[in-house]
Write a protein that holds these residues in place. Sequence first.
Motif, PDB file in Angstrom:
ATOM      1  N   GLU A 574       0.829  -1.211   0.000  1.00 24.05           N
ATOM      2  CA  GLU A 574       0.000   0.000   0.000  1.00 24.05           C
ATOM      3  C   GLU A 574       0.862   1.260   0.000  1.00 24.05           C
ATOM      4  OE1 GLU A 574      -2.665  -0.162   3.278  1.00 24.05           O
ATOM      5  OE2 GLU A 574      -4.131  -1.420   2.248  1.00 24.05           O
ATOM      6  N   ASP A 575       1.952   1.231   0.775  1.00 24.11           N
ATOM      7  CA  ASP A 575       2.856   2.385   0.802  1.00 24.11           C
ATOM      8  C   ASP A 575       3.467   2.641  -0.570  1.00 24.11           C
ATOM      9  OD1 ASP A 575       2.393   2.790   3.477  1.00 24.11           O
ATOM     10  OD2 ASP A 575       4.116   1.622   4.156  1.00 24.11           O
ATOM     11  N   SER A 576       3.858   1.586  -1.250  1.00 26.97           N
ATOM     12  CA  SER A 576       4.468   1.770  -2.573  1.00 26.97           C
ATOM     13  C   SER A 576       3.455   2.338  -3.564  1.00 26.97           C
ATOM     14  CB  SER A 576       5.015   0.436  -3.086  1.00 26.97           C
ATOM     15  OG  SER A 576       3.967  -0.508  -3.231  1.00 26.97           O
ATOM     16  N   ASP A 577       2.206   1.835  -3.508  1.00 31.09           N
ATOM     17  CA  ASP A 577       1.175   2.383  -4.400  1.00 31.09           C
ATOM     18  C   ASP A 577       0.922   3.862  -4.095  1.00 31.09           C
ATOM     19  OD1 ASP A 577       0.928  -0.068  -5.549  1.00 31.09           O
ATOM     20  OD2 ASP A 577      -0.819  -0.682  -4.371  1.00 31.09           O
ATOM     21  N   ALA A 590      12.489   2.055  -3.417  1.00 33.76           N
ATOM     22  CA  ALA A 590      13.154   1.705  -2.164  1.00 33.76           C
ATOM     23  C   ALA A 590      12.291   0.781  -1.315  1.00 33.76           C
ATOM     24  CB  ALA A 590      13.491   2.978  -1.385  1.00 33.76           C
ATOM     25  N   ILE A 591      10.970   1.031  -1.319  1.00 37.68           N
ATOM     26  CA  ILE A 591      10.064   0.162  -0.549  1.00 37.68           C
ATOM     27  C   ILE A 591      10.065  -1.244  -1.131  1.00 37.68           C
ATOM     28  CG2 ILE A 591       7.638  -0.234   0.041  1.00 37.68           C
ATOM     29  CD1 ILE A 591       7.314   2.824   0.172  1.00 37.68           C
ATOM     30  N   TYR A 592      10.006  -1.358  -2.479  1.00 35.42           N
ATOM     31  CA  TYR A 592      10.043  -2.685  -3.111  1.00 35.42           C
ATOM     32  C   TYR A 592      11.372  -3.390  -2.804  1.00 35.42           C
ATOM     33  CZ  TYR A 592       5.741  -2.161  -5.825  1.00 35.42           C
ATOM     34  OH  TYR A 592       4.431  -2.046  -6.204  1.00 35.42           O
ATOM     35  N   ALA A 593      12.470  -2.643  -2.853  1.00 35.65           N
ATOM     36  CA  ALA A 593      13.786  -3.254  -2.577  1.00 35.65           C
ATOM     37  C   ALA A 593      13.827  -3.799  -1.156  1.00 35.65           C
ATOM     38  CB  ALA A 593      14.881  -2.221  -2.795  1.00 35.65           C
ATOM     39  N   HIS A 594      13.313  -3.036  -0.203  1.00 34.10           N
ATOM     40  CA  HIS A 594      13.315  -3.509   1.181  1.00 34.10           C
ATOM     41  C   HIS A 594      12.399  -4.724   1.336  1.00 34.10           C
ATOM     42  CE1 HIS A 594      13.792  -3.115   5.531  1.00 34.10           C
ATOM     43  NE2 HIS A 594      12.494  -3.353   5.633  1.00 34.10           N
ATOM     44  N   ALA A 595      11.211  -4.670   0.682  1.00 32.90           N
ATOM     45  CA  ALA A 595      10.274  -5.794   0.781  1.00 32.90           C
ATOM     46  C   ALA A 595      10.881  -7.060   0.186  1.00 32.90           C
ATOM     47  CB  ALA A 595       8.968  -5.446   0.070  1.00 32.90           C
ATOM     48  N   LEU A 596      11.626  -6.932  -0.920  1.00 34.73           N
ATOM     49  CA  LEU A 596      12.239  -8.106  -1.546  1.00 34.73           C
ATOM     50  C   LEU A 596      13.369  -8.676  -0.687  1.00 34.73           C
ATOM     51  CD1 LEU A 596      12.249  -6.910  -5.252  1.00 34.73           C
ATOM     52  CD2 LEU A 596      10.848  -8.718  -4.253  1.00 34.73           C
ATOM     53  N   LEU A 607       6.523  -9.974  -8.663  1.00 37.60           N
ATOM     54  CA  LEU A 607       5.679  -9.581  -9.800  1.00 37.60           C
ATOM     55  C   LEU A 607       5.321  -8.101  -9.734  1.00 37.60           C
ATOM     56  CD1 LEU A 607       3.125 -12.441 -10.535  1.00 37.60           C
ATOM     57  CD2 LEU A 607       4.672 -11.315 -12.123  1.00 37.60           C
ATOM     58  N   ARG A 608       4.923  -7.632  -8.535  1.00 41.08           N
ATOM     59  CA  ARG A 608       4.544  -6.226  -8.405  1.00 41.08           C
ATOM     60  C   ARG A 608       5.742  -5.320  -8.661  1.00 41.08           C
ATOM     61  NH1 ARG A 608      -0.197  -5.030  -4.216  1.00 41.08           N
ATOM     62  NH2 ARG A 608       0.353  -2.975  -4.985  1.00 41.08           N
ATOM     63  N   ALA A 609       6.911  -5.723  -8.181  1.00 46.40           N
ATOM     64  CA  ALA A 609       8.115  -4.934  -8.443  1.00 46.40           C
ATOM     65  C   ALA A 609       8.445  -4.925  -9.937  1.00 46.40           C
ATOM     66  CB  ALA A 609       9.286  -5.484  -7.640  1.00 46.40           C
ATOM     67  N   ALA A 610       8.230  -6.080 -10.591  1.00 43.84           N
ATOM     68  CA  ALA A 610       8.509  -6.153 -12.032  1.00 43.84           C
ATOM     69  C   ALA A 610       7.552  -5.270 -12.823  1.00 43.84           C
ATOM     70  CB  ALA A 610       8.403  -7.601 -12.503  1.00 43.84           C
TER      71      ALA A 610
END
Length: 970
Positions: A574-577, A590-596, A607-610
């Motif tokens: 939700e934060d990334s969106d 940065a949020i996607y990188a931390h989540a991964l 998938l969402r990061a891609a």
Amino acid sequence: MASTGIKQGPKLVSKSSAGGAGAAGAGGGPPIIPIASPLMGKKKKPFLGMPAPLGYVPGLGRGATGFTTRSDIGPARDANDPVDDRHAPPGKRTVGDQMKKNQEDEEEDLNDTNYDEFNGYAGSLFSSGPYEKDDEEADAIYAALDKRMDERRKERRELREKEEIEKYRMERPKIQQQFSDLKRKLSEVSEEEWLSIPEVGDARNKRQRNPRHEKLTPVPDSFFSKHLQTGENHTSVDPLQGVSMHANLGGLSTPYPGSMTPGTGELDMRKIGQARNTLMDMRLSQVSDSVSGQTVVDPKGYLTDLNSMIPTHGGDISDIKKARLLLKSVRETNPHHPPAWIASARLEEVTGKLQVARNLIMKGTEMCPKSEDVWLEAARLQPGDTAKAVVAQAVRHLPQSVRIYIRAAELETDMRAKKRVLRKALENVSKSVRLWKTAVELEEPEDARIMLSRAVECCPTSVELWLALARLETYENARRVLNKARENIPTDRHIWITAAKLEEANLNTQMVDKIIDRAITSLRANGVEINREQWIQDAEECDKAGSVATCQAVIRAVIGIGIEEEDCKHTWMEDSDSCVSHGALECARAIYAHALQVFPSKKSVWLRAAYFEKNNGTRESLEALLQRAVAHCPKAEVLWLMGAKSKWLAEDVPAARSILALAFQANPNSEEIWLAAVKLESENNEYERARRLLAKARSSAPTARVFMKSVKLEWVLGNIEAAQELCTEALKHYEDFPKLWMMRGQIEEQCENMDKAREAYNQGLKKCPHSSGLWLLLSRLEERVGQLTRARAILEKARLKNPQSPDLWLESVRLEFRAGLKNIANTLMAKALQECPNSGILWAEAVFLEARPQRKTKSVDALKKCEHDPHVLLAVAKLFWSERKITKAREWFLRTVKIEPDLGDAWALFYKFEQQHGTEEQQEEVRKRCENAEPRHGELWCAESKHVLNWQKKTGEILAGVAGKIKNTF
């Protein structure tokens, strides 16, 4: 006639007897014999001359009772009328007073007839006496006794009342209970019988249904002037007046052009206007200077000046007078109350009396010399130089007022004067941050830096001044300034973030993470709560300012604060969106990188990061992410396919092949990867390699889709016999796969073998009776060969086998419409909407089946039923297009493609619309968005994209082809 005799008889007798008595008495002769009458032979009634019996009411038998005469109720006098006695005492001088007195007398009737042996008198003997405390106590005791006795009898009384009510309801039931048996029978009424009940009409007549309002016609002045001298009084105008003859027109009409209205009397409106002008000339001449001959007032500009004096308020004059009196009272009651003086001045200003307002506010400054608001209001109302004098006087009374100093600076027009005022203010009020900021804004950068260095000494707790000084200093000095700021204000996060930005701007990125981590530790040590949302907002601001490293460091430091472990993934997505919607792409990355890092094996996060990188990043960043993704999730076929497609779009076919080869190793016998490899080879004209891949797939991973792609490849390459053989072989293994039967029939149709095509469709329907596509193909085949009745029967049979199928109903409606039977088409559409009330494609078709005037109403009904259906939204867009409402049509097209980007028909119609009404930039934007969306559905889109000749066309080419075939005849 008998009644006549009865009435007249006694009269005759009485006259004769009277006359006879007189004669006998006078002359003493024999008595005169009375005249014979009909009553003489009858007996006298026994009750005549006797008293009336008890309870007898005259006239009751014939109903002649109930009349009330004035003698019964007294004279008709008003309650306020004076009594006849001119010397009556004060309480008895009106009729109303007398009536009240009589009523009181009646209430205090202590007659013996009003006495009862058991209860005593009906009224209270002591009602006129004083009600004392012991009376109140006695009444309370009696009331308590009555309440106690009532509670003892309450249950028996309520039971008795309930039995009486039930007995009464049995004898006299309610209307609702009388019709209860008929209501129960309503359950047996069918829907047709209920609908056949006629509607209740309006029983009123036409005049009651359409009442006409009374027409009021304004009467001209000439009408009143005519009747001034005659003295006539009329409350209405004769409608025939002015019609009968010209002599009686009376000013309501002019008999001939150019003449005056007859009968105007002595009142002449033209003369009144001349008199008004003369009066104005006299007043203007009175104010002229007779000595020098020069006029003091300009006659031409006089009325213009009067307009400027008209009050600009919208209230009533009486309200203004009341407000003025009220405020005057407040001022006189409490002359040292500043709001009273300010409100009084503003009231006079609003009503146009500016000088009165100025006088009032200056008097207010005398009464309230220590009020900042009064001085500021006085400065606002006064003109330029006077306002400066007022402000100077205010400074003498209030030397510490920041607002007065700022107002004084605003009144100055010269920049040097402004600076001088502000510096003088800073000498008196050196602790004001607002004064320092205002003064610094007027200075040059070098002077501003010097002033700020002094400002932070005077106001060491102002973060803004410290940050402004740091921006103006060099790198080393800025670091020292920020360190001092942290010492003075250890609880503010902005100083730490600015320090991190400073290090990043000077390419010292390794210090950024250390500063942010140290900031979190220091703020917590000083008792500051770390608000995650505020820090993310700061990171977004850093992103927009170009400080990417600071932004990423802030995100890494605060992203996990205050979140439960099970909510991490959901919250971070939700934060990334949210960051993407705010335009902070680096924050989202940065949020996607931390989540991964936290969830390396979660396919959904990869998938969402891609998809994020695909939409907002570069091809290189996407491919790097996908390489990491397939390393962590090798079983995720979609990630392999995305990587291969990215390489293929970059025209790097060998790299795509190598990715698919790695995918084969990780996912042996995967249908998706086999078909992706086939597509890669066929798109690059490597048909033999594609055939070999398909043959290998059929042997190692045989599925219906693999066989279907094999048939399709041979078909599009023109190898019809090979395609038919492969289709026959496939149907031996997968006879319940309807697409194989469809392809077999379409191949036969292409070869003009209608009988074989019909046989293929019929065989397919035996195996797949619930396939709408097969029913539609067979129906269209029969329609194409001219067998309209057979096509209609096929569709009816299909609807029986597949109830509530919108596609079949739609085809049935279109079949009748193409045959020219519009009435039948409308009937079928009504049935279809009853069976499928929430079908968007049916409602969209129904809109354009209506005549043009009814389409808008139908579209409103469609939107109520299917508010978010893309077909309905597309129909509304087409409707606005047909009405030439370009802006609205474009809005609805955009809404449609946003809700369903996979609907190719919407993109094609949108593109056609922009070709006719848009610019080249708008057309290009629609084309690019369509290529990114890659739509695959839609009736018109599939007809074009799945055609054998278009199998190698890209999305943009298909879009142009579909748009070219659209004819906006709607």
